[in-house]
Write an enzyme that holds these catalytic residues in place. Sequence first.
Site, mmCIF file in Angstrom:
data_model
loop_
_atom_site.group_PDB
_atom_site.id
_atom_site.type_symbol
_atom_site.label_atom_id
_atom_site.label_comp_id
_atom_site.label_asym_id
_atom_site.label_seq_id
_atom_site.Cartn_x
_atom_site.Cartn_y
_atom_site.Cartn_z
ATOM 1 N N GLN A 86 53.023 24.886 -54.037
ATOM 2 C CA GLN A 86 52.563 24.943 -55.329
ATOM 3 C C GLN A 86 53.216 25.346 -56.389
ATOM 4 O O GLN A 86 52.917 24.933 -57.675
ATOM 5 C CB GLN A 86 50.989 25.883 -55.250
ATOM 6 C CG GLN A 86 49.885 26.011 -56.256
ATOM 7 C CD GLN A 86 49.287 24.721 -56.360
ATOM 8 O OE1 GLN A 86 49.088 24.008 -55.445
ATOM 9 N NE2 GLN A 86 48.818 24.618 -57.487
ATOM 10 N N GLU A 94 54.234 24.988 -28.824
ATOM 11 C CA GLU A 94 54.273 26.165 -27.939
ATOM 12 C C GLU A 94 52.980 27.111 -27.905
ATOM 13 O O GLU A 94 52.939 28.384 -27.628
ATOM 14 C CB GLU A 94 55.374 27.161 -28.552
ATOM 15 C CG GLU A 94 56.742 26.704 -28.516
ATOM 16 C CD GLU A 94 57.336 26.363 -27.097
ATOM 17 O OE1 GLU A 94 56.829 27.068 -26.101
ATOM 18 O OE2 GLU A 94 58.440 25.925 -26.936
#
Length: 561
Positions: free
Chosen positions: A517, A544
């Site tokens: 951004q 994971e």
Amino acid sequence: MDSSLEIKKNPIVPKEFVSQSSHVFDKILSELESISNVAKEILHQKVGHNGKIDNTLLEKFQHEAHGFAWFETYRFSLRETLSWYNVLKKQDKDSELEASILVYAFSEYLNQMRHGIMISQSEVVRPSTLGIEDTRFSFCDSPEVKELISYGISESVKQTMINSIENGIFPNLGLNDDTLDMIQDQFKKFTDEEIIPHANEWHLKDDLIPDQILSKMAELGVFSIAIPESYGGLGMGKVAMCVVTEELSRGFLAAGSLGTRAEIAGELIRLGGTEEQKQKYLPEIASGNLLTTAVFTEPNTGSDLGSLSTRAQLDGDQYTINGNKTWITHGARSDLMTVLARTDSSQKGYRGLSMFLVEKPRGNCENPFPMKGMSGSEIEVLGYRGMKEYEIALDSIKVDKKNLLGEEEGKGFKQLMETFESARIQTAARAVGVAQNALELALNYAKDRSQFGKPIIRFPRIFNKLAWMLVETTIARQITLFSAREKDNDVRCDIEAGMAKLLAARVAWSNADSALQIHGGNGYALEYPVSRVLCDARILNIFEGAAEIQAQIVIKGLLVK
């Protein structure tokens, strides 16, 4: 203690404020612990049955349960951030920067815990969700806590942080060890010189990280850090691994993940292997001669490993393995696969699963699986490039029974579970590295980019983003390092490791999003590394243990603690 009005008239610097407010931080943690105990008891009443946790009820009240996991993650994180600062203070190593981070962390997280924690972009957990009455947070309205919150989120505190990092001064990591500091410096230099200049090209071309880089990493000890000295490793433990992983991931997520491949296999063999297996494989893994890959997931199982269908049948001195696997990271260039398969079809769920050490010829992009009975195809991915992902078919693969891990059937899931703490700590460290990378890219761009006659870092909404990115990166780092220290001290830390992974993955994504951004339209261009970092950061909430699975693991640990 000055009032807020007096502070505005006579500005107080962060170190002085923190020093005067030391008892307030302790009070906040004490109050939060009391609230936690109430929330935990309420949740116990909802999901407990006959003194045990009922999984059906836990699923029914999943939002409340996972919300409590996040509440506790925030509480533990604040505790470790305060501990980090106090240790620095005792060593006279604290500065205005560290003090600013501490007070901002407490102010913002406390506000969120009282009013609503975003556990995802579309989900908020509020105290009422947990059954906590607003009166439990009445301590926040006391003059001293109110003043801390007001000061912590003030523009002056944020500006103190920005002034520091704008001049290249980042917070003390709190490693508190000369050797670890030296390792961090060494890998920072390596990452800056060997990884960062090439990472975006590797990503855009979807290339494997070059062999010469792997050789240099091996020389630096990346693959040997956690392997005991008696087996050719450095035996330095999880904190050292976190330091190395964070630095490498700061350059390129896949670079940090290369060490993870070695650690997963090394942990499996060290903890579950026979002495013969340890002597044969651990030195080769430590040297980097053997590259490893984990072969656990199947197309229709995901996190539900109890539903694995890959079969391994013993015939004489050999097992024959048949099945399909997916999301096999670094599958082609690896030399050794740790394969989870079912050896007893009569057993359901996790029973009957066994782990195998399957040797294979090293492949390449043109011929990924030059082994009879093994075939596969690449899974093209948005990010996390540099090692490549594969689907693999195992068609009557022959494996000597001596390559059954531990030479005992039915222990596969237990063996894998023993490595989960380390894997999640490692993943949290990777996420911190990605978060730090996003912060640095955003900072450099904000300093260099001028709009309306001045660098954009001078605009409040830009430096506010940078300040919060810095704070959350520090928070995530400290709970990760705490988990690693506990693991090195042989203290069970599955809850803390899960929290570290849960929080750090969210921070990495948040930082990457904010960094893009700040770049504006340029951030959407492939030539700018921040576009790659955004893609890399997104996977951290999935592998994971997806964020939802991770919260489930944390809450189960909390409820039985």
